[in-house]
Design an enzyme around this catalytic site. Structure first.
Site, PDB file in Angstrom:
ATOM      1  N   SER A   1     -35.520   6.125 -18.243  1.00 57.61           N
ATOM      2  CA  SER A   1     -35.368   7.574 -18.100  1.00 57.61           C
ATOM      3  C   SER A   1     -36.306   8.343 -19.035  1.00 57.61           C
ATOM      4  CB  SER A   1     -33.922   7.969 -18.390  1.00 57.61           C
ATOM      5  OG  SER A   1     -33.050   7.234 -17.563  1.00 57.61           O
TER       6      SER A   1
HETATM    7  N1  SAM Z   1     -30.989   3.415 -19.511  1.00 58.86           N
HETATM    8  C1  SAM Z   1     -31.997   2.627 -18.876  1.00 58.86           C
HETATM    9  C2  SAM Z   1     -33.191   2.424 -19.764  1.00 58.86           C
HETATM   10  O1  SAM Z   1     -33.206   2.924 -20.909  1.00 58.86           O
HETATM   11  O2  SAM Z   1     -34.130   1.743 -19.318  1.00 58.86           O
HETATM   12  C3  SAM Z   1     -32.435   3.209 -17.568  1.00 58.86           C
HETATM   13  C4  SAM Z   1     -31.434   3.039 -16.529  1.00 58.86           C
HETATM   14  S1  SAM Z   1     -32.019   3.295 -14.892  1.00 58.86           S
HETATM   15  C5  SAM Z   1     -32.287   5.010 -14.826  1.00 58.86           C
HETATM   16  C6  SAM Z   1     -30.474   3.063 -14.028  1.00 58.86           C
HETATM   17  C7  SAM Z   1     -29.995   1.645 -14.029  1.00 58.86           C
HETATM   18  O3  SAM Z   1     -28.672   1.631 -13.473  1.00 58.86           O
HETATM   19  C8  SAM Z   1     -30.825   0.711 -13.150  1.00 58.86           C
HETATM   20  O4  SAM Z   1     -31.278  -0.365 -13.907  1.00 58.86           O
HETATM   21  C9  SAM Z   1     -29.852   0.273 -12.062  1.00 58.86           C
HETATM   22  O5  SAM Z   1     -30.050  -1.054 -11.617  1.00 58.86           O
HETATM   23  C10 SAM Z   1     -28.529   0.426 -12.778  1.00 58.86           C
HETATM   24  N2  SAM Z   1     -27.345   0.510 -11.911  1.00 58.86           N
HETATM   25  C11 SAM Z   1     -27.184   1.155 -10.733  1.00 58.86           C
HETATM   26  N3  SAM Z   1     -25.940   0.979 -10.258  1.00 58.86           N
HETATM   27  C12 SAM Z   1     -25.284   0.198 -11.170  1.00 58.86           C
HETATM   28  C13 SAM Z   1     -23.974  -0.334 -11.270  1.00 58.86           C
HETATM   29  N4  SAM Z   1     -23.023  -0.121 -10.336  1.00 58.86           N
HETATM   30  N5  SAM Z   1     -23.658  -1.085 -12.339  1.00 58.86           N
HETATM   31  C14 SAM Z   1     -24.566  -1.332 -13.316  1.00 58.86           C
HETATM   32  N6  SAM Z   1     -25.833  -0.862 -13.278  1.00 58.86           N
HETATM   33  C15 SAM Z   1     -26.189  -0.092 -12.227  1.00 58.86           C
END
Ligand code: SAM
Length: 217
Positions: free
Chosen positions: A61
């Site tokens: 993000s």
């Molecule tokens: N905070 C992270 C970073 O610093 O790199 C970025 C996160 S990214 C915007 C969103 C993440 O949420 C993705 O890696 C995606 O695979 C994960 N995600 C989506 N649905 C999810 C779920 N139900 N449970 C766990 N992770 C999930």
């Protein structure tokens, strides 16, 4: 310290200039090497004011939105924090700089494995990892933990997952982008003796939260 000036500029122009004043958050952003969390070919962009691709159609993000979410949670050293959406592990590292214990859940195996390896390499010892559906929170996670002081969701949900509000400790806070697939509001839910109090921190755009209590792919 590699990229020290880039990090100082990120803090000055992207965070302080937009009202991030929490000393612990600012210190964490200075300490954690964001360039280690992006693919090598994007390293030169790692302190830019934007999200970046981390593979698997996912993103790390924008620094400001991460800082805003962390500041809004009013993190304390003694907090147990549940993070949904480990992604690259960058936000996990920032949280682990500030609080006692971080429990992080990711649904894409290659991402959680990569993040765990990197965070171990960087020396973090206060992080627990779970591969699975974070819309269900830390259910069946190890070590067992039923309630969290803070919950931070880094992906966008159509509604607030009930499993997450149920895992909030008294006076705990959950922050989660909620809306449709293209535009969301950053919603904060505080658990009080009188029930759940909702506030809104403004518009944002996140990748979808996919799971039982999120989007269905
Ligand atoms: N905070 C992270 C970073 O610093 O790199 C970025 C996160 S990214 C915007 C969103 C993440 O949420 C993705 O890696 C995606 O695979 C994960 N995600 C989506 N649905 C999810 C779920 N139900 N449970 C766990 N992770 C999930």
């Amino acid at each position: 310290m590699k990229y020290r000036t880039s990090r100082e500029n990120m803090i000055k122009y992207q965070l302080l200039a937009r009202g991030i004043t929490d000393e612990n958050v600012l210190k964490a952003f200075f300490t954690v090497p964001r360039h280690r969390f992006v693919p090598t070919e994007l390293e030169h962009l790692s302190y830019n004011d934007s999200p970046l691709s981390i593979g698997e159609s996912q993103t790390i993000s924008q620094p400001y939105i991460v800082a805003l979410m962390m500041q809004t949670l009013e993190l304390k050293k003694s907090d147990k924090v549940l993070e949904i959406g480990t992604g690259s592990g960058y936000q996990t590292a920032l949280l682990a700089e500030i609080v006692e214990k971080v429990y992080t859940v990711e649904r894409i195996k290659s991402l959680i494995t990569g993040a765990e390896n990197l965070l171990n390499d960087l020396g973090y010892k206060n992080i627990y990892y779970k591969f699975g559906d974070g819309t269900l929170g830390w259910a069946d996670g190890y070590p067992k933990q039923e309630e969290f002081d803070k919950i931070i969701v880094a992906a966008a949900a159509p509604d607030i997952p009930e499993s997450l509000t149920k895992q909030l400790a008294m006076n705990g806070k959950l922050i989660i982008p909620t809306g449709n697939r293209t535009l969301q509001q950053l919603v904060v839910i505080t658990k009080t003796e009188d029930g759940y109090v909702h506030t809104n921190e403004g518009g944002c755009t996140f990748v979808p939260l996919i799971g039982d209590e999120g989007w269905q792919e």
